[in-house]
Motif scaffolding. Structure first.
Motif, PDB file in Angstrom:
ATOM      1  N   ALA A 122       0.838  -1.158  -0.107  1.00 36.61           N
ATOM      2  CA  ALA A 122       0.001  -0.097  -0.039  1.00 36.61           C
ATOM      3  C   ALA A 122       0.724   1.362   0.062  1.00 36.61           C
ATOM      4  O   ALA A 122       0.620   2.172  -0.777  1.00 36.61           O
ATOM      5  CB  ALA A 122      -1.057   0.069   1.327  1.00 36.61           C
ATOM      6  N   ALA A 123       1.864   1.240   0.728  1.00 35.65           N
ATOM      7  CA  ALA A 123       2.820   2.545   0.768  1.00 35.65           C
ATOM      8  C   ALA A 123       3.479   2.673  -0.561  1.00 35.65           C
ATOM      9  O   ALA A 123       3.667   3.939  -0.827  1.00 35.65           O
ATOM     10  CB  ALA A 123       3.698   2.181   1.911  1.00 35.65           C
ATOM     11  N   THR A 124       3.639   1.525  -0.981  1.00 41.56           N
ATOM     12  CA  THR A 124       4.487   1.835  -2.434  1.00 41.56           C
ATOM     13  C   THR A 124       3.361   2.340  -3.478  1.00 41.56           C
ATOM     14  O   THR A 124       3.847   3.200  -4.229  1.00 41.56           O
ATOM     15  CB  THR A 124       5.121   0.297  -2.898  1.00 41.56           C
ATOM     16  N   LEU A 125       2.376   1.991  -3.359  1.00 44.48           N
ATOM     17  CA  LEU A 125       1.123   2.406  -4.454  1.00 44.48           C
ATOM     18  C   LEU A 125       0.942   3.714  -4.190  1.00 44.48           C
ATOM     19  O   LEU A 125       0.635   4.574  -5.036  1.00 44.48           O
ATOM     20  CB  LEU A 125       0.067   1.410  -4.215  1.00 44.48           C
ATOM     21  N   LYS A 126       0.788   4.213  -2.610  1.00 43.69           N
ATOM     22  CA  LYS A 126       0.536   5.428  -2.590  1.00 43.69           C
ATOM     23  C   LYS A 126       1.617   6.454  -3.328  1.00 43.69           C
ATOM     24  O   LYS A 126       1.469   7.397  -3.657  1.00 43.69           O
ATOM     25  CB  LYS A 126       0.494   5.615  -1.090  1.00 43.69           C
ATOM     26  N   ARG A 127       2.987   6.135  -3.017  1.00 37.84           N
ATOM     27  CA  ARG A 127       3.849   6.960  -3.586  1.00 37.84           C
ATOM     28  C   ARG A 127       3.934   6.790  -5.153  1.00 37.84           C
ATOM     29  O   ARG A 127       4.040   7.814  -5.554  1.00 37.84           O
ATOM     30  CB  ARG A 127       5.312   6.285  -3.157  1.00 37.84           C
ATOM     31  N   GLU A 128       3.537   5.758  -5.776  1.00 41.89           N
ATOM     32  CA  GLU A 128       3.553   5.628  -7.144  1.00 41.89           C
ATOM     33  C   GLU A 128       2.342   6.764  -7.717  1.00 41.89           C
ATOM     34  O   GLU A 128       2.410   7.298  -8.885  1.00 41.89           O
ATOM     35  CB  GLU A 128       3.370   4.305  -7.626  1.00 41.89           C
ATOM     36  N   ARG A 129       1.156   6.423  -6.974  1.00 41.66           N
ATOM     37  CA  ARG A 129       0.004   7.346  -7.465  1.00 41.66           C
ATOM     38  C   ARG A 129       0.330   8.843  -7.148  1.00 41.66           C
ATOM     39  O   ARG A 129      -0.029   9.610  -8.153  1.00 41.66           O
ATOM     40  CB  ARG A 129      -1.187   6.858  -6.583  1.00 41.66           C
ATOM     41  N   LYS A 130       1.162   9.295  -6.429  1.00 37.96           N
ATOM     42  CA  LYS A 130       1.538  10.590  -5.998  1.00 37.96           C
ATOM     43  C   LYS A 130       2.342  11.004  -7.310  1.00 37.96           C
ATOM     44  O   LYS A 130       2.364  12.233  -7.972  1.00 37.96           O
ATOM     45  CB  LYS A 130       2.355  10.854  -4.737  1.00 37.96           C
ATOM     46  N   LEU A 131       3.155  10.182  -7.783  1.00 35.60           N
ATOM     47  CA  LEU A 131       4.313  10.457  -8.887  1.00 35.60           C
ATOM     48  C   LEU A 131       3.173  10.740 -10.118  1.00 35.60           C
ATOM     49  O   LEU A 131       3.762  11.345 -10.814  1.00 35.60           O
ATOM     50  CB  LEU A 131       5.160   9.362  -8.904  1.00 35.60           C
ATOM     51  N   THR A 132       2.212   9.794 -10.240  1.00 37.57           N
ATOM     52  CA  THR A 132       1.567   9.733 -11.474  1.00 37.57           C
ATOM     53  C   THR A 132       0.785  10.916 -11.462  1.00 37.57           C
ATOM     54  O   THR A 132       0.785  11.723 -12.410  1.00 37.57           O
ATOM     55  CB  THR A 132       0.412   8.799 -11.517  1.00 37.57           C
ATOM     56  N   ARG A 133       0.354  11.574 -10.470  1.00 36.82           N
ATOM     57  CA  ARG A 133      -0.317  12.892 -10.364  1.00 36.82           C
ATOM     58  C   ARG A 133       0.492  13.779 -10.757  1.00 36.82           C
ATOM     59  O   ARG A 133       0.296  14.856 -11.210  1.00 36.82           O
ATOM     60  CB  ARG A 133      -0.996  13.090  -8.817  1.00 36.82           C
ATOM     61  N   SER A 134       1.850  14.028 -10.206  1.00 34.82           N
ATOM     62  CA  SER A 134       2.822  14.848 -10.366  1.00 34.82           C
ATOM     63  C   SER A 134       3.152  15.068 -11.967  1.00 34.82           C
ATOM     64  O   SER A 134       3.173  16.017 -12.291  1.00 34.82           O
ATOM     65  CB  SER A 134       4.181  14.458  -9.588  1.00 34.82           C
ATOM     66  N   MET A 135       3.197  14.079 -12.544  1.00 33.65           N
ATOM     67  CA  MET A 135       3.392  13.847 -14.124  1.00 33.65           C
ATOM     68  C   MET A 135       2.148  14.411 -14.784  1.00 33.65           C
ATOM     69  O   MET A 135       2.487  15.401 -15.667  1.00 33.65           O
ATOM     70  CB  MET A 135       3.640  12.420 -14.689  1.00 33.65           C
ATOM     71  N   ILE A 136       1.212  13.955 -14.465  1.00 32.40           N
ATOM     72  CA  ILE A 136      -0.084  14.512 -15.296  1.00 32.40           C
ATOM     73  C   ILE A 136      -0.224  16.129 -15.012  1.00 32.40           C
ATOM     74  O   ILE A 136      -0.407  16.651 -15.783  1.00 32.40           O
ATOM     75  CB  ILE A 136      -1.295  13.839 -14.896  1.00 32.40           C
ATOM     76  N   GLY A 137       0.087  16.439 -13.729  1.00 34.49           N
ATOM     77  CA  GLY A 137      -0.018  17.869 -13.339  1.00 34.49           C
ATOM     78  C   GLY A 137       0.921  18.695 -14.183  1.00 34.49           C
ATOM     79  O   GLY A 137       0.554  19.627 -14.532  1.00 34.49           O
ATOM     80  N   THR A 138       2.311  18.196 -14.220  1.00 27.41           N
ATOM     81  CA  THR A 138       3.230  18.719 -14.979  1.00 27.41           C
ATOM     82  C   THR A 138       2.978  19.008 -16.374  1.00 27.41           C
ATOM     83  O   THR A 138       3.054  19.953 -17.214  1.00 27.41           O
ATOM     84  CB  THR A 138       4.458  17.997 -15.039  1.00 27.41           C
ATOM     85  N   LEU A 139       2.314  17.788 -17.132  1.00 24.07           N
ATOM     86  CA  LEU A 139       2.076  17.905 -18.513  1.00 24.07           C
ATOM     87  C   LEU A 139       0.939  18.952 -18.722  1.00 24.07           C
ATOM     88  O   LEU A 139       0.876  19.593 -19.803  1.00 24.07           O
ATOM     89  CB  LEU A 139       1.672  16.512 -18.943  1.00 24.07           C
ATOM     90  N   GLN A 140      -0.159  18.887 -17.818  1.00 24.05           N
ATOM     91  CA  GLN A 140      -1.165  19.702 -17.779  1.00 24.05           C
ATOM     92  C   GLN A 140      -0.840  21.036 -17.880  1.00 24.05           C
ATOM     93  O   GLN A 140      -1.389  22.082 -18.853  1.00 24.05           O
ATOM     94  CB  GLN A 140      -2.284  19.435 -16.599  1.00 24.05           C
ATOM     95  N   GLU A 141       0.095  21.549 -17.235  1.00 16.71           N
ATOM     96  CA  GLU A 141       0.678  22.831 -17.144  1.00 16.71           C
ATOM     97  C   GLU A 141       1.393  23.428 -18.213  1.00 16.71           C
ATOM     98  O   GLU A 141       1.507  24.375 -18.745  1.00 16.71           O
ATOM     99  CB  GLU A 141       1.604  23.170 -15.873  1.00 16.71           C
ATOM    100  N   LEU A 142       2.109  22.304 -18.952  1.00 16.68           N
ATOM    101  CA  LEU A 142       2.970  22.715 -20.129  1.00 16.68           C
ATOM    102  C   LEU A 142       1.853  22.742 -21.340  1.00 16.68           C
ATOM    103  O   LEU A 142       2.051  23.543 -22.106  1.00 16.68           O
ATOM    104  CB  LEU A 142       3.895  21.379 -20.487  1.00 16.68           C
ATOM    105  N   ILE A 143       0.772  21.899 -21.215  1.00 15.98           N
ATOM    106  CA  ILE A 143      -0.261  22.241 -22.310  1.00 15.98           C
ATOM    107  C   ILE A 143      -1.198  23.449 -22.220  1.00 15.98           C
ATOM    108  O   ILE A 143      -1.267  24.122 -23.212  1.00 15.98           O
ATOM    109  CB  ILE A 143      -1.178  20.911 -22.271  1.00 15.98           C
ATOM    110  N   VAL A 144      -1.308  23.990 -20.990  1.00 21.16           N
ATOM    111  CA  VAL A 144      -1.777  25.323 -20.813  1.00 21.16           C
ATOM    112  C   VAL A 144      -0.717  26.403 -21.360  1.00 21.16           C
ATOM    113  O   VAL A 144      -1.468  27.134 -22.246  1.00 21.16           O
ATOM    114  CB  VAL A 144      -2.020  25.497 -19.146  1.00 21.16           C
TER     115      VAL A 144
END
Length: 203
Positions: A122-144
């Protein structure tokens, strides 16, 4: 004292490397600390010196091997390039890492194909999901930013386009790792990068 610290770090990395090899080969559930010790050439004593248990070692394995992806996100946020060029570099570098960085590739193999998603990880999955949100958020900012300078059409919402990039990258990643003989990613990565960038220009 310095030499002792250096030796301890070498031991830790050797254990992580052995665990990475066995987790990617056998899966998380079918790998024991005894097996990791044998692979690394140590008893379980040095393993317990550095890691509390198998779950702790599992987190360390994925954290260490996913560092290039975290660096990729940081580089995208700090890049002094036009936003579209930054997105293209992000995509191209992801695929390059898959082909050329064995640790990075094995971490995806473990997470996508060799791990039962139970409470034990569970702890590993939590970390990976946080990284996923960071990636998507970064891409979204670049697209804006890309839409603001008219290098990407404004017909699609930035969050949708960010999800498109991420899911296409994950689709290529999982397909290739699941059936590596299906296509040669080393030869096809320029094609995938180009087609993904074209998809951003669709009205």
């Amino acid at each position: 004292m310095r030499r002792t610290k250096e030796d301890a770090e070498k031991t830790r990395l050797k254990i992580i490397e052995a665990a990475l090899t066995l987790f990617s080969r056998n899966g998380y559930s079918n790998t024991t600390l005894a097996m990791i010790g044998t692979e690394a050439g140590y008893s379980r004593g040095p393993i317990y010196w550095h890691f509390k248990n198998k779950d702790d070692l599992f987190q360390a394995v994925l954290a260490y091997s996913q560092e290039p992806l975290e660096q990729l996100v940081a580089q995208a946020r700090e890049a002094d390039l036009p936003p579209v060029a930054t997105i293209e570099r992000f995509v191209a570098r992801w695929l390059e890492l898959l082909v050329e960085d064995a640790w990075f590739r094995r971490s995806f193999e473990i997470l996508l194909n060799k791990t039962e998603l139970t409470d034990a990880v569970a702890a590993t999955l939590k970390r990976e999901r946080k990284l996923t949100r960071s990636m998507i958020g970064t891409l979204q900012e670049l697209i804006v930013a890309a839409q603001a300078n008219d290098s990407v059409p404004k017909t699609q919402a930035p969050e949708q386009l960010a999800l498109l990039i991420y899911t296409q990258l994950m689709g290529v990643t999982q397909s290739w790792l699941f059936a590596p003989r299906l296509f040669n990613l080393g030869k096809q990565r320029a094609f995938f990068t180009g087609r993904l960038m074209i998809s951003l220009q669709q009205p």
